[in-house]
Design a protein around this motif. Structure first.
Motif, short mmCIF file in Angstrom:
data_model
loop_
_atom_site.label_atom_id
_atom_site.label_comp_id
_atom_site.label_asym_id
_atom_site.label_seq_id
_atom_site.Cartn_x
_atom_site.Cartn_y
_atom_site.Cartn_z
N ALA A 118 81.41 62.98 -25.62
CA ALA A 118 81.77 61.87 -24.81
C ALA A 118 80.75 61.97 -23.40
CB ALA A 118 82.76 61.79 -24.49
N ILE A 119 80.72 63.00 -23.07
CA ILE A 119 80.00 63.14 -21.68
C ILE A 119 78.13 63.24 -22.23
CG2 ILE A 119 79.29 64.65 -19.89
CD1 ILE A 119 82.21 65.10 -19.54
N GLY A 120 78.12 63.71 -23.21
CA GLY A 120 76.55 64.07 -23.74
C GLY A 120 76.04 62.75 -24.16
N SER A 121 76.90 61.95 -24.88
CA SER A 121 76.38 60.88 -25.25
C SER A 121 75.96 59.50 -24.24
CB SER A 121 77.08 60.05 -26.71
OG SER A 121 78.65 59.92 -26.37
N LEU A 122 76.95 59.66 -23.34
CA LEU A 122 76.83 58.73 -22.16
C LEU A 122 75.38 59.38 -21.45
CD1 LEU A 122 80.52 58.39 -20.84
CD2 LEU A 122 78.79 56.58 -21.81
N LEU A 123 75.41 60.38 -21.09
CA LEU A 123 74.18 60.90 -20.52
C LEU A 123 72.78 60.93 -21.29
CD1 LEU A 123 75.37 64.57 -18.89
CD2 LEU A 123 75.23 62.25 -17.75
N LEU A 124 73.19 60.70 -22.47
CA LEU A 124 71.83 60.53 -23.43
C LEU A 124 71.40 59.13 -23.34
CD1 LEU A 124 70.71 62.44 -25.57
CD2 LEU A 124 72.13 61.49 -27.19
N GLU A 125 72.44 58.20 -22.93
CA GLU A 125 71.91 56.88 -22.42
C GLU A 125 71.66 56.73 -21.13
OE1 GLU A 125 75.48 54.17 -23.47
OE2 GLU A 125 75.74 55.63 -25.39
N GLY A 126 71.64 57.66 -20.38
CA GLY A 126 71.25 57.58 -18.90
C GLY A 126 72.66 57.20 -17.99
N ILE A 127 73.61 57.23 -18.50
CA ILE A 127 74.92 57.04 -17.90
C ILE A 127 75.49 58.14 -17.18
CG2 ILE A 127 77.19 56.26 -17.97
CD1 ILE A 127 76.19 53.95 -19.93
N GLY A 128 75.75 58.12 -15.94
CA GLY A 128 76.50 59.22 -15.36
C GLY A 128 75.93 60.16 -14.30
N ASP A 129 76.57 60.25 -13.07
CA ASP A 129 75.84 61.05 -11.87
C ASP A 129 76.45 62.12 -11.48
OD1 ASP A 129 74.16 58.44 -11.30
OD2 ASP A 129 75.99 57.56 -11.69
N THR A 130 77.87 62.64 -11.91
CA THR A 130 78.42 63.67 -11.73
C THR A 130 79.39 63.92 -12.91
OG1 THR A 130 79.88 65.19 -10.27
CG2 THR A 130 79.98 62.55 -10.06
N ILE A 131 79.47 65.32 -13.02
CA ILE A 131 80.59 65.61 -14.50
C ILE A 131 81.45 66.42 -14.00
CG2 ILE A 131 78.48 64.75 -16.09
CD1 ILE A 131 78.24 67.58 -16.68
N ARG A 132 82.48 66.49 -14.74
CA ARG A 132 83.63 67.35 -14.68
C ARG A 132 84.21 67.50 -16.06
NH1 ARG A 132 89.69 68.10 -13.58
NH2 ARG A 132 89.99 70.27 -13.94
N ILE A 133 83.91 68.76 -16.40
CA ILE A 133 84.70 69.07 -17.79
C ILE A 133 85.99 69.62 -17.68
CG2 ILE A 133 84.13 70.34 -19.86
CD1 ILE A 133 81.62 68.67 -18.90
N SER A 134 86.93 68.81 -18.20
CA SER A 134 88.71 69.46 -18.31
C SER A 134 88.59 70.18 -19.26
CB SER A 134 89.51 67.99 -18.28
OG SER A 134 89.12 67.37 -17.09
N LEU A 135 89.09 71.35 -19.06
CA LEU A 135 89.49 72.28 -20.32
C LEU A 135 90.91 72.97 -19.76
CD1 LEU A 135 86.05 74.21 -20.80
CD2 LEU A 135 87.06 72.56 -22.32
N THR A 136 91.84 73.06 -20.51
CA THR A 136 92.71 74.20 -20.47
C THR A 136 92.42 75.31 -20.60
OG1 THR A 136 94.38 72.25 -21.48
CG2 THR A 136 95.27 74.15 -20.96
N ASP A 137 91.71 75.89 -19.52
CA ASP A 137 91.15 77.15 -19.54
C ASP A 137 90.78 77.78 -18.10
OD1 ASP A 137 89.72 79.84 -20.35
OD2 ASP A 137 89.96 78.80 -22.52
N GLU A 138 90.16 78.81 -17.95
CA GLU A 138 89.35 79.39 -16.64
C GLU A 138 88.59 78.23 -16.06
OE1 GLU A 138 89.78 82.31 -15.05
OE2 GLU A 138 91.57 82.39 -16.32
N PRO A 139 88.72 77.95 -14.72
CA PRO A 139 87.97 77.04 -14.09
C PRO A 139 86.29 77.21 -14.52
CG PRO A 139 89.40 77.61 -12.61
CD PRO A 139 89.73 78.47 -13.76
N GLN A 140 86.01 78.52 -14.40
CA GLN A 140 84.51 78.93 -14.72
C GLN A 140 83.97 78.54 -15.93
OE1 GLN A 140 87.02 80.81 -13.25
NE2 GLN A 140 86.19 82.86 -12.97
#
Lengths: 362, 362
Positions: free
Chosen positions: A220-242
């Motif tokens: 999702a984020i990759g295909s939007l960035l590929l189109e030039g859309i997006g200025d800051t990203i947050r990847i939500s994962l049920t795991d360690e924040p790092q």
């Protein structure tokens, strides 16, 4: 798609500008309770040293809101307060001096409340994120709607909210439209890109555990960035924040939108390969990481290293990378800046590569 | 993007049809030497039980080509021979009765050789994949070209090759255009989609080790599939072949293009969450995997299970999933088909969910 970016309004989150032509900023969220200041600060430090540029914290009650001041004083990266349900907690967060507040149109929507928050934030020069989540959009028959209709609902919700904010004089707005469904998320951001010029915070919500979460976010984020859309990203994962930072860096690096250290290009190996390339690549990745973490020696952030198992694509990929080895039987040819330089044995390959990287200038 | 697919010509790889409206098929490649028949068959069995639908093997020499017959006899999924440099090995593979051959226009390009291979394959009803790799495209000044120009070179190379094959009467053609650069890969497939109606084998080449490889593949292959482009996929990873299948399944499942077991939707947790959701989700994922692998009980392949840490998006996501739990303090509300059903404790949550899944019919 060749580097065409949606140029949005620039909004400053503390000392980190997002939008315009600024680099896509990486953010994450603290998982500890905000009022547990030592725990929260501990996580922030870990996130920061992993490469997190903006950090968000949940504000569930007054104790959380009041803890923000202390956290802000002890934190070098911009702090964002995540506000839901109770607008007064937003007022407290603004008072505490955070660098941005995030409001959810699904649970804080009364005009007088939104206007009061917008005015207070504007007075302090604090931007607001309109953070729409599919899971908390107010609507009827949610389950029956298709992706596109749901995406339209999300966009509508964001646009109405923006109108309220703009009515109160607020212009420092960031928008997010997160769904747990990838298609819905991508459609929502694309539609919104046509409707406003505020910068976008990209994310997929509730993506799940590490492996599947990284896949969903990358698509999702990759295909939007590929189109030039997006200025800051947050990847939500049920795991360690790092892990969220590692994944975010991986996505930006894969797209050439950020450089966080040497990138490995390596083949999957097949029956043609006569060396144990999988082991070599894993060893190299580990040693490279350890060498970088040690802080000894300078490692260029923007470097491609190709490790290839045979002559089919080996010489081609090795020559296109900054540094590369194309293996034959037991030994390989080392390429530098597109040219074959010398032979290296399988055994010495990693040592030789690390030496080359340390000595390499760009 | 809402389920609009590029409808290509249907090509049959043994008993697996690809293209048209057929499901996107998952394929991988054996990493053992093909002439080591027991090793190759061992890997094929592992790949097959992981969910691989088509398997490819490198043909480096005559011993490999001759081993294909025995492999084919002992293998339940279609076998593809990967041919480079030496066209005669392709003839041997066709003779051995493989289900498809892959040719690389970068290293087998003489007209008489290509025509001979096309005729022999046509006689046996064997399709040919035109497998262009950026690393082995014949060209000048490779390093100086930009993504778009390089992608155009790849497309040109594929189109010229297709002309040769069509000239020899071959119509059962599959096309791939793999680069190690994501943008180049995506541009190449998009351009090709406008120029022919043959089915596409999607892949990014030499993506590297697991974590970054999964990210690169998810972005490139995911964004193409999101546009409706792609009929069979191969995820290249410098890791165990089974990881390639796991990643392929993850990509298809994330896009709703395949269902391989219950999918977990879970939040990343934050300061609002009062249970150890990360541990719960990881435990649940493991137990679910073990229960499915045991073969006891029926597990629906198409099921969403949401595990959410708080009331912000919890009830919304839990209600949209087939099955879900939205946690509060220590206990959660279990949702079934959009409706809250009963309370479940944190401690019993996994057992209750597994029971529900086992009993669930769709």
């Amino acid at each position: 798609m060749d580097n065409k970016r949606r140029i949005s309004r620039v909004v400053r989150i503390g000392r980190v500008p997002i939008g315009g032509r600024f680099p896509v900023a990486i953010q994450s969220m603290v998982k500890a309770k905000t009022s547990n200041v030592p725990a929260a600060l501990g996580q922030i430090r870990k996130l920061q040293s992993a490469g997190c540029q903006i950090v968000r914290l949940a504000v569930k009650d007054l104790a959380d809101a009041r803890a923000l001041k202390k956290i802000k004083q002890n934190c070098r990266i911009p702090v964002v307060a995540d506000i839901h349900f109770n607008w007064r907690l937003g007022m407290e967060a603004i008072e505490a001096g955070v660098d941005k507040i995030r409001l959810n149109p699904g649970n804080i929507y009364k005009k007088e409340e939104v206007v009061a928050l917008a005015r207070a934030a504007k007075l302090k020069g604090i931007p607001i994120r309109v953070g729409v989540n599919s899971g908390s959009v107010r609507r009827k028959n949610a389950g029956l709607m298709k992706n596109k209709v749901q995406a339209q609902e999300m966009v509508k919700s964001a646009l109405e909210y923006i109108k309220l904010l703009e009515g109160a004089g607020m212009r420092d707005i960031v928008v997010s439209l997160k769904a747990s469904d990838i298609r819905q998320t991508v459609i929502a951001y694309r539609l919104m890109a046509e409707r406003c010029n505020y910068p976008f915070h990209l994310g997929v919500t509730a993506t799940g555990p590490l492996f599947s979460g990284v896949i969903k976010s990358s698509i999702a984020i990759g295909s939007l960035l590929l189109e030039g859309i997006g200025d800051t990203i947050r990847i939500s994962l049920t795991d360690e924040p790092q892990q969220e930072i590692k994944a975010a860096k991986g996505i930006l690096q894969a797209l050439g939108l950020g450089h966080f250290g040497p990138q490995i290009i390596s083949c999957p190996t097949c029956g043609r390969c006569e060396v144990d390339l999988v082991r070599l690549v894993n060893d190299f990745e580990k040693k490279l990481g350890a060498a970088q973490a040690s802080g000894r020696g300078k490692f260029p952030k923007e470097l491609e290293v190709a490790l290839m198992g045979c002559v089919v694509n080996g010489p081609g990929e090795a020559a296109e990378a900054d540094l590369g080895v194309a293996f034959g039987k037991k030994e390989g040819i080392l390429f530098k800046n597109g040219k074959p330089v010398r032979k290296v044995s399988f055994r010495n390959c990693i040592t030789e590569l690390l030496k080359e990287i340390r000595g390499k200038k760009r």
